[in-house]
Design a protein around this motif. Sequence first.
Motif, PDB file in Angstrom:
ATOM      1  N   LEU A 116       0.832  -1.208   0.000  1.00 33.58           N
ATOM      2  CA  LEU A 116       0.000   0.000   0.000  1.00 33.58           C
ATOM      3  C   LEU A 116       0.866   1.258   0.000  1.00 33.58           C
ATOM      4  CD1 LEU A 116      -2.749  -1.187   2.508  1.00 33.58           C
ATOM      5  CD2 LEU A 116      -3.139  -0.547   0.116  1.00 33.58           C
ATOM      6  N   ILE A 117       1.964   1.230   0.758  1.00 30.45           N
ATOM      7  CA  ILE A 117       2.897   2.366   0.765  1.00 30.45           C
ATOM      8  C   ILE A 117       3.509   2.538  -0.617  1.00 30.45           C
ATOM      9  CG2 ILE A 117       5.113   3.185   1.675  1.00 30.45           C
ATOM     10  CD1 ILE A 117       4.380   1.799   4.329  1.00 30.45           C
ATOM     11  N   GLN A 118       3.892   1.428  -1.235  1.00 31.58           N
ATOM     12  CA  GLN A 118       4.485   1.504  -2.570  1.00 31.58           C
ATOM     13  C   GLN A 118       3.466   1.991  -3.602  1.00 31.58           C
ATOM     14  OE1 GLN A 118       7.560   1.401  -3.391  1.00 31.58           O
ATOM     15  NE2 GLN A 118       8.338   0.773  -1.403  1.00 31.58           N
ATOM     16  N   MET A 119       2.209   1.644  -3.429  1.00 27.59           N
ATOM     17  CA  MET A 119       1.177   2.155  -4.335  1.00 27.59           C
ATOM     18  C   MET A 119       1.028   3.666  -4.172  1.00 27.59           C
ATOM     19  SD  MET A 119      -0.233   0.021  -6.468  1.00 27.59           S
ATOM     20  CE  MET A 119      -1.979   0.140  -6.809  1.00 27.59           C
ATOM     21  N   ASP A 120       1.145   4.156  -2.935  1.00 20.25           N
ATOM     22  CA  ASP A 120       1.135   5.611  -2.708  1.00 20.25           C
ATOM     23  C   ASP A 120       2.295   6.269  -3.453  1.00 20.25           C
ATOM     24  OD1 ASP A 120      -1.130   5.629  -1.098  1.00 20.25           O
ATOM     25  OD2 ASP A 120       0.008   5.400   0.762  1.00 20.25           O
ATOM     26  N   ASN A 121       3.477   5.634  -3.372  1.00 19.10           N
ATOM     27  CA  ASN A 121       4.640   6.150  -4.104  1.00 19.10           C
ATOM     28  C   ASN A 121       4.387   6.131  -5.608  1.00 19.10           C
ATOM     29  OD1 ASN A 121       6.339   6.668  -1.874  1.00 19.10           O
ATOM     30  ND2 ASN A 121       6.955   4.533  -1.758  1.00 19.10           N
ATOM     31  N   TYR A 122       3.761   5.052  -6.087  1.00 18.58           N
ATOM     32  CA  TYR A 122       3.473   4.939  -7.514  1.00 18.58           C
ATOM     33  C   TYR A 122       2.570   6.087  -7.972  1.00 18.58           C
ATOM     34  CZ  TYR A 122       2.055   2.910 -11.988  1.00 18.58           C
ATOM     35  OH  TYR A 122       1.817   2.704 -13.327  1.00 18.58           O
ATOM     36  N   LEU A 123       1.527   6.371  -7.199  1.00 22.56           N
ATOM     37  CA  LEU A 123       0.618   7.463  -7.564  1.00 22.56           C
ATOM     38  C   LEU A 123       1.367   8.790  -7.611  1.00 22.56           C
ATOM     39  CD1 LEU A 123      -1.649   5.343  -7.022  1.00 22.56           C
ATOM     40  CD2 LEU A 123      -2.971   7.216  -6.033  1.00 22.56           C
ATOM     41  N   LEU A 124       2.173   9.054  -6.570  1.00 14.95           N
ATOM     42  CA  LEU A 124       2.927  10.305  -6.506  1.00 14.95           C
ATOM     43  C   LEU A 124       3.871  10.427  -7.686  1.00 14.95           C
ATOM     44  CD1 LEU A 124       4.000  12.842  -4.984  1.00 14.95           C
ATOM     45  CD2 LEU A 124       5.573  11.314  -3.779  1.00 14.95           C
ATOM     46  N   GLU A 125       4.573   9.341  -8.009  1.00 14.12           N
ATOM     47  CA  GLU A 125       5.624   9.378  -9.023  1.00 14.12           C
ATOM     48  C   GLU A 125       5.099   9.256 -10.452  1.00 14.12           C
ATOM     49  OE1 GLU A 125       8.664   7.570  -5.672  1.00 14.12           O
ATOM     50  OE2 GLU A 125       8.052   6.301  -7.340  1.00 14.12           O
ATOM     51  N   HIS A 126       3.807   8.988 -10.582  1.00 16.85           N
ATOM     52  CA  HIS A 126       3.204   8.921 -11.916  1.00 16.85           C
ATOM     53  C   HIS A 126       2.098   9.957 -12.092  1.00 16.85           C
ATOM     54  CE1 HIS A 126       5.295   5.052 -11.823  1.00 16.85           C
ATOM     55  NE2 HIS A 126       5.221   5.044 -13.134  1.00 16.85           N
ATOM     56  N   GLY A 127       2.022  10.890 -11.144  1.00 21.36           N
ATOM     57  CA  GLY A 127       1.089  12.001 -11.280  1.00 21.36           C
ATOM     58  C   GLY A 127      -0.376  11.591 -11.267  1.00 21.36           C
ATOM     59  N   ARG A 128      -0.718  10.557 -10.488  1.00 24.77           N
ATOM     60  CA  ARG A 128      -2.101  10.110 -10.402  1.00 24.77           C
ATOM     61  C   ARG A 128      -2.718  10.579  -9.089  1.00 24.77           C
ATOM     62  NH1 ARG A 128      -2.845   6.274 -14.456  1.00 24.77           N
ATOM     63  NH2 ARG A 128      -5.048   6.811 -14.211  1.00 24.77           N
ATOM     64  N   VAL A 129      -4.037  10.766  -9.095  1.00 28.41           N
ATOM     65  CA  VAL A 129      -4.776  11.226  -7.916  1.00 28.41           C
ATOM     66  C   VAL A 129      -5.824  10.186  -7.564  1.00 28.41           C
ATOM     67  CG1 VAL A 129      -6.270  13.019  -6.963  1.00 28.41           C
ATOM     68  CG2 VAL A 129      -4.409  13.640  -8.521  1.00 28.41           C
ATOM     69  N   ALA A 130      -5.969   9.883  -6.265  1.00 27.00           N
ATOM     70  CA  ALA A 130      -6.944   8.902  -5.806  1.00 27.00           C
ATOM     71  C   ALA A 130      -8.204   9.610  -5.310  1.00 27.00           C
ATOM     72  CB  ALA A 130      -6.352   8.048  -4.694  1.00 27.00           C
ATOM     73  N   PRO A 131      -9.356   9.418  -5.968  1.00 31.24           N
ATOM     74  CA  PRO A 131     -10.590  10.063  -5.522  1.00 31.24           C
ATOM     75  C   PRO A 131     -11.285   9.304  -4.394  1.00 31.24           C
ATOM     76  CG  PRO A 131     -11.015   8.800  -7.494  1.00 31.24           C
ATOM     77  CD  PRO A 131      -9.543   8.646  -7.197  1.00 31.24           C
ATOM     78  N   ALA A 132     -10.812   8.089  -4.092  1.00 34.02           N
ATOM     79  CA  ALA A 132     -11.428   7.272  -3.045  1.00 34.02           C
ATOM     80  C   ALA A 132     -10.354   6.440  -2.368  1.00 34.02           C
ATOM     81  CB  ALA A 132     -12.502   6.362  -3.652  1.00 34.02           C
ATOM     82  N   ILE A 133     -10.713   5.831  -1.231  1.00 38.32           N
ATOM     83  CA  ILE A 133      -9.734   5.055  -0.475  1.00 38.32           C
ATOM     84  C   ILE A 133      -9.393   3.762  -1.216  1.00 38.32           C
ATOM     85  CG2 ILE A 133     -10.461   5.974   1.748  1.00 38.32           C
ATOM     86  CD1 ILE A 133     -12.001   3.352   2.206  1.00 38.32           C
ATOM     87  N   PRO A 134      -8.164   3.281  -1.064  1.00 40.62           N
ATOM     88  CA  PRO A 134      -7.804   1.982  -1.648  1.00 40.62           C
ATOM     89  C   PRO A 134      -8.389   0.863  -0.792  1.00 40.62           C
ATOM     90  CG  PRO A 134      -5.979   2.824  -0.374  1.00 40.62           C
ATOM     91  CD  PRO A 134      -7.035   3.894  -0.344  1.00 40.62           C
ATOM     92  N   PHE A 135      -8.404  -0.329  -1.328  1.00 42.10           N
ATOM     93  CA  PHE A 135      -8.877  -1.455  -0.526  1.00 42.10           C
ATOM     94  C   PHE A 135      -8.160  -2.727  -0.934  1.00 42.10           C
ATOM     95  CE2 PHE A 135     -11.779  -1.029  -4.120  1.00 42.10           C
ATOM     96  CZ  PHE A 135     -11.855  -2.314  -4.620  1.00 42.10           C
ATOM     97  N   GLN A 136      -8.165  -3.679  -0.001  1.00 43.43           N
ATOM     98  CA  GLN A 136      -7.600  -4.994  -0.258  1.00 43.43           C
ATOM     99  C   GLN A 136      -8.719  -5.935  -0.691  1.00 43.43           C
ATOM    100  OE1 GLN A 136      -5.352  -6.420   3.200  1.00 43.43           O
ATOM    101  NE2 GLN A 136      -5.292  -4.317   3.973  1.00 43.43           N
ATOM    102  N   SER A 137      -8.493  -6.674  -1.762  1.00 43.48           N
ATOM    103  CA  SER A 137      -9.414  -7.720  -2.182  1.00 43.48           C
ATOM    104  C   SER A 137      -8.852  -9.039  -1.662  1.00 43.48           C
ATOM    105  CB  SER A 137      -9.553  -7.747  -3.706  1.00 43.48           C
ATOM    106  OG  SER A 137     -10.450  -8.766  -4.112  1.00 43.48           O
ATOM    107  N   LEU A 138      -9.575  -9.687  -0.740  1.00 43.74           N
ATOM    108  CA  LEU A 138      -9.048 -10.848  -0.029  1.00 43.74           C
ATOM    109  C   LEU A 138      -9.250 -12.111  -0.858  1.00 43.74           C
ATOM    110  CD1 LEU A 138     -10.389  -9.938   3.532  1.00 43.74           C
ATOM    111  CD2 LEU A 138      -8.289  -9.192   2.395  1.00 43.74           C
ATOM    112  N   VAL A 139      -8.326 -12.334  -1.795  1.00 48.13           N
ATOM    113  CA  VAL A 139      -8.406 -13.488  -2.694  1.00 48.13           C
ATOM    114  C   VAL A 139      -8.342 -14.782  -1.894  1.00 48.13           C
ATOM    115  CG1 VAL A 139      -7.305 -14.669  -4.629  1.00 48.13           C
ATOM    116  CG2 VAL A 139      -7.377 -12.167  -4.570  1.00 48.13           C
ATOM    117  N   THR A 140      -7.403 -14.863  -0.966  1.00 52.85           N
ATOM    118  CA  THR A 140      -7.297 -16.010  -0.068  1.00 52.85           C
ATOM    119  C   THR A 140      -8.209 -15.790   1.136  1.00 52.85           C
ATOM    120  OG1 THR A 140      -5.001 -16.397  -0.702  1.00 52.85           O
ATOM    121  CG2 THR A 140      -5.726 -17.380   1.364  1.00 52.85           C
TER     122      THR A 140
END
Length: 310
Positions: free
Chosen positions: A266-290
Amino acid sequence: MRKGILIFSFLIIVFLVFVYAVIPSELKLDKLFFVNANQNTVYRSLTEKDMVIRWLKDTNGDTTNAYTKNNTRFRFNRMVIDLVRADVRNEDLQMESFIRILPVTKDSTRLLWTGKTGATKNPFKRIENYFNWKEANSNIDIVIEDLREFLSSEERVYGFTVNHAMVTDTLLITTAKKMNHYPTVPEYYAMIAQLREYAAASGARETNFPMLNVTQLNDSLYETRVGLPLDKHLKDKGAIAFRRMVAGKILIAEVRGGTGQVNQALIQMDNYLLEHGRVAPAIPFQSLVTDRSLQPDSANWITKIYYPVL
């Protein structure tokens, strides 16, 4: 005898003139190179220990954040976002250098690596330092190629590949609870069970895996929110609320491992958004595959991180 001494003295003078003429009084480092990465990505790659270990190949790190490449030792130190100090040592040669990180575009960066060290007056030591400096320069070239290769791989930089998709599960029911600790597996699966019970009683079918978001509100308070994607609209009921997600863009990454690995992702995804100029309009979530309630070994958990973006 006298003639021999004169010849020897002449050779010594020639030797000294050659050494001081060929080997400059200052040994300089001056390298300019480009990488296909955001400025912040480059800065993190040079100053975050876990990232340095991943790109500085065939090295041995120690507790002082120093790394050895072939025979040359490097220590990278934080300064400001566009400048990193790099101490370079090869045998007795020590050189203080700096890496200037200059953005060209949002995903292209120019780096200028400069430094210098004074040459000793001792002619034999001066020669030794010169060859150590030459070796250090060669190893710096290798280090630069290692860094360039690392930054060209999204999976190596962030730990996973980011997939770009569109939101397909737009209908869901959710419930949330505040806790004075990070939620346990039984706790959030009990919340999921409440959603499943309501969905089954209402004739709704699950369309994807359960969703989880844990937000730390302060030092001792966590908000745990779970969701269940469904195939139909349901009414709110008590603590259970119906939500309709916007069918927009979403980033997806798959993670294998326990809570620590997921939170790092999740921290790395935050970095990805920052470093690729993307904005999150809603909270992220985990999809519990297992189903974590049935799999006690967290090393075998598979989780998909979903991050809505504009």
